[in-house]
Write a protein that holds these residues in place. Structure first.
Motif, PDB file in Angstrom:
ATOM      1  N   ARG A 295       0.855  -1.190   0.000  1.00 47.81           N
ATOM      2  CA  ARG A 295       0.000   0.000   0.000  1.00 47.81           C
ATOM      3  C   ARG A 295       0.889   1.236   0.000  1.00 47.81           C
ATOM      4  O   ARG A 295       2.029   1.180   0.457  1.00 47.81           O
ATOM      5  CB  ARG A 295      -0.904   0.010   1.230  1.00 47.81           C
ATOM      6  N   CYS A 296       0.341   2.323  -0.480  1.00 47.95           N
ATOM      7  CA  CYS A 296       1.088   3.591  -0.481  1.00 47.95           C
ATOM      8  C   CYS A 296       1.463   3.935   0.960  1.00 47.95           C
ATOM      9  O   CYS A 296       0.598   3.956   1.840  1.00 47.95           O
ATOM     10  CB  CYS A 296       0.222   4.683  -1.086  1.00 47.95           C
ATOM     11  N   PRO A 297       2.758   4.194   1.225  1.00 44.07           N
ATOM     12  CA  PRO A 297       3.149   4.482   2.608  1.00 44.07           C
ATOM     13  C   PRO A 297       2.534   5.774   3.143  1.00 44.07           C
ATOM     14  O   PRO A 297       2.576   6.032   4.343  1.00 44.07           O
ATOM     15  CB  PRO A 297       4.677   4.601   2.530  1.00 44.07           C
ATOM     16  N   SER A 298       1.921   6.569   2.247  1.00 44.51           N
ATOM     17  CA  SER A 298       1.342   7.822   2.740  1.00 44.51           C
ATOM     18  C   SER A 298      -0.183   7.800   2.745  1.00 44.51           C
ATOM     19  O   SER A 298      -0.797   7.960   3.787  1.00 44.51           O
ATOM     20  CB  SER A 298       1.861   8.994   1.910  1.00 44.51           C
ATOM     21  N   CYS A 299      -0.817   7.578   1.576  1.00 48.97           N
ATOM     22  CA  CYS A 299      -2.289   7.662   1.555  1.00 48.97           C
ATOM     23  C   CYS A 299      -2.939   6.304   1.802  1.00 48.97           C
ATOM     24  O   CYS A 299      -4.143   6.225   2.008  1.00 48.97           O
ATOM     25  CB  CYS A 299      -2.783   8.282   0.256  1.00 48.97           C
ATOM     26  N   GLY A 300      -2.163   5.217   1.753  1.00 49.58           N
ATOM     27  CA  GLY A 300      -2.698   3.893   2.057  1.00 49.58           C
ATOM     28  C   GLY A 300      -3.377   3.198   0.880  1.00 49.58           C
ATOM     29  O   GLY A 300      -3.883   2.088   1.020  1.00 49.58           O
TER      30      GLY A 300
ATOM     31  N   GLY B 123       5.132   4.014  -7.606  1.00 42.42           N
ATOM     32  CA  GLY B 123       4.284   5.198  -7.567  1.00 42.42           C
ATOM     33  C   GLY B 123       2.895   4.827  -7.085  1.00 42.42           C
ATOM     34  O   GLY B 123       2.496   3.666  -7.137  1.00 42.42           O
ATOM     35  N   CYS B 124       2.169   5.828  -6.588  1.00 42.90           N
ATOM     36  CA  CYS B 124       0.795   5.620  -6.139  1.00 42.90           C
ATOM     37  C   CYS B 124      -0.145   6.348  -7.102  1.00 42.90           C
ATOM     38  O   CYS B 124       0.022   7.544  -7.347  1.00 42.90           O
ATOM     39  CB  CYS B 124       0.646   6.163  -4.712  1.00 42.90           C
ATOM     40  N   GLU B 125      -1.092   5.605  -7.660  1.00 44.44           N
ATOM     41  CA  GLU B 125      -2.053   6.202  -8.610  1.00 44.44           C
ATOM     42  C   GLU B 125      -2.945   7.224  -7.915  1.00 44.44           C
ATOM     43  O   GLU B 125      -3.414   8.177  -8.519  1.00 44.44           O
ATOM     44  CB  GLU B 125      -2.963   5.112  -9.209  1.00 44.44           C
ATOM     45  N   GLU B 126      -3.189   6.999  -6.638  1.00 41.05           N
ATOM     46  CA  GLU B 126      -4.181   7.791  -5.902  1.00 41.05           C
ATOM     47  C   GLU B 126      -3.636   9.183  -5.542  1.00 41.05           C
ATOM     48  O   GLU B 126      -4.278  10.187  -5.806  1.00 41.05           O
ATOM     49  CB  GLU B 126      -4.551   7.015  -4.638  1.00 41.05           C
ATOM     50  N   CYS B 127      -2.439   9.231  -4.932  1.00 40.02           N
ATOM     51  CA  CYS B 127      -1.922  10.537  -4.480  1.00 40.02           C
ATOM     52  C   CYS B 127      -0.715  10.990  -5.305  1.00 40.02           C
ATOM     53  O   CYS B 127      -0.263  12.120  -5.143  1.00 40.02           O
ATOM     54  CB  CYS B 127      -1.564  10.495  -2.992  1.00 40.02           C
ATOM     55  N   GLY B 128      -0.188  10.106  -6.164  1.00 42.18           N
ATOM     56  CA  GLY B 128       0.923  10.510  -7.027  1.00 42.18           C
ATOM     57  C   GLY B 128       2.292  10.422  -6.373  1.00 42.18           C
ATOM     58  O   GLY B 128       3.307  10.741  -6.993  1.00 42.18           O
TER      59      GLY B 128
HETATM   60 ZN   LIG Z   1      -0.730   7.401  -2.171  1.00 45.31          ZN
END
Ligand SMILES: [Zn+2]
Length: 350
Positions: free
Chosen positions: A30-35, A61-66
């Motif tokens: 999971r994204c370490p920031s937005c999850g 990369g995270c698709e959700e928060c970039g």
């Molecule tokens: Zn994210």
């Protein structure tokens, strides 16, 4: 609706490729920031320290928060070593590579207040009793300048004590809105959860107050070409494009005042594209986040490798899991060959 289905499909494919093609021990799912579980690979990343004998990780990369992040993230032990006097932080760097100016170091050049555009007038003539926090203030040079302009100054700094005869010291960010100005210069790239930190700043910032953020910049990679400066899995464990930073600020309750220019001054007449500095204002209103924040990271990597002749087909197609599996297999084979060669030499010497 279609977008969310596509997102789920992508997450399922990504999860399957982690299971069946290649996986680094300790990899983030999971994204370490937005999850978000909607992660993708941007590139391979040679790991600074092997993880269970595995040396190939990813720039993910995270698709959700970039957010862009080194994957796996370094362990707490590796980070502690890095920042120790024996670690690489203090070692000289190879020529031609950018180095962050260090937290708090925005005072280079004659006019320290330039970094606070577009709220320079407010910063140089604050209202009476206005309070400023420099998170990672170093030796306190910026706080000195702010204090000289009438600010009530506070610093957070664990590495050195030299700022604190002159400024108030805090160990943690307060949970109540007491600051009119917060500075986080070259801080976010060192943390796995920038959104969490920006939210902490939002709790400590008064509505209408300002936040200055400075970070290495990923979306200008084809211009500055300093990949290892922007993300390296040692000290710089997360990286930022402008849409990503804008979106993270918005989620945390900060409205960015203006997009950063492609080049910014780095003091003493020099300019760089490898960093960006953004001023944001604390707001209770809902701030819109940029759509498709991951697109500019993908564009940056494509631009960076546009002229690379020796890039493998797998990497060019974006099949980084297959590419990583191949790299690891070849590396292990080479290790086995070397060991077998050594055994043969030892045997013939007996
Ligand atoms: Zn994210």
């Amino acid at each position: 609706m279609v977008d969310s289905l596509l997102g789920e499909l992508r997450a399922a494919i990504s999860s399957m490729s982690r299971t069946f093609i290649y996986r680094v021990p300790g990899e983030c799912e999971r994204c370490p920031s937005c999850g978000s579980s909607q992660l993708y690979e941007l590139d391979l990343l040679p790991l600074p320290r092997p993880v269970n004998a595995c040396r190939t990780g990813f720039v993910s990369g995270c698709e959700e928060c970039g957010l862009i992040f080194s994957n796996p993230q370094p362990t707490a032990e590796a980070l502690a070593h890095f920042y120790s006097p024996a670690g690489e932080w203090g070692a000289p760097r190879a020529a031609g590579t950018e180095r962050s100016p260090g937290p708090g170091a925005v005072t280079a050049g004659r006019s320290w207040s330039k970094v606070f555009e577009p709220v320079r007038d407010f910063v140089t003539a604050p209202p009476s009793g206005a309070r400023a926090l420099d998170f990672g203030c170093g030796d306190g040079k910026l706080l000195d300048a702010l204090q000289g302009s009438g600010w009530d100054t506070t610093g957070i700094e664990t590495a050195v004590d030299s700022a604190f005869p002159r400024h108030r010291r805090l160990a943690t960010i307060p949970d109540t809105p007491v600051f009119d100005l917060i500075v986080a210069n070259h801080v976010l790239e060192h943390v796995a959860d920038p959104l969490g930190l920006l939210r902490q700043f939002a709790r400590a910032g008064r509505v209408g107050g300002y936040l200055l953020v400075g970070v290495p910049r990923f979306d200008t990679l084809p211009i500055h070409r300093d990949y290892k400066y922007v993300i390296n899995g040692r000290a710089h464990v997360t990286a930022y494009t402008w849409p990503c930073l804008q979106g993270l600020l918005a989620r945390a309750g900060w409205r960015a005042l203006a997009p950063p220019p492609d080049r910014m001054s780095k003091g003493r007449g020099g300019h760089t594209s490898a960093r960006m500095r953004v001023m944001a204002q604390r707001t209770e209103e809902c701030v819109e986040t940029p759509a498709a924040p991951a697109a500019s990271a993908r564009r940056a990597v494509r631009g960076y490798y546009a002229d690379a002749q020796d890039r493998s087909v797998l990497k060019r197609m974006g099949w980084y899991r297959l590419a990583a599996r191949g790299v690891e297999a070849r590396r292990r084979q080479a290790v086995r060959r070397r060991k077998a060669g050594r055994r043969q030499v030892e045997h013939s010497e007996k």
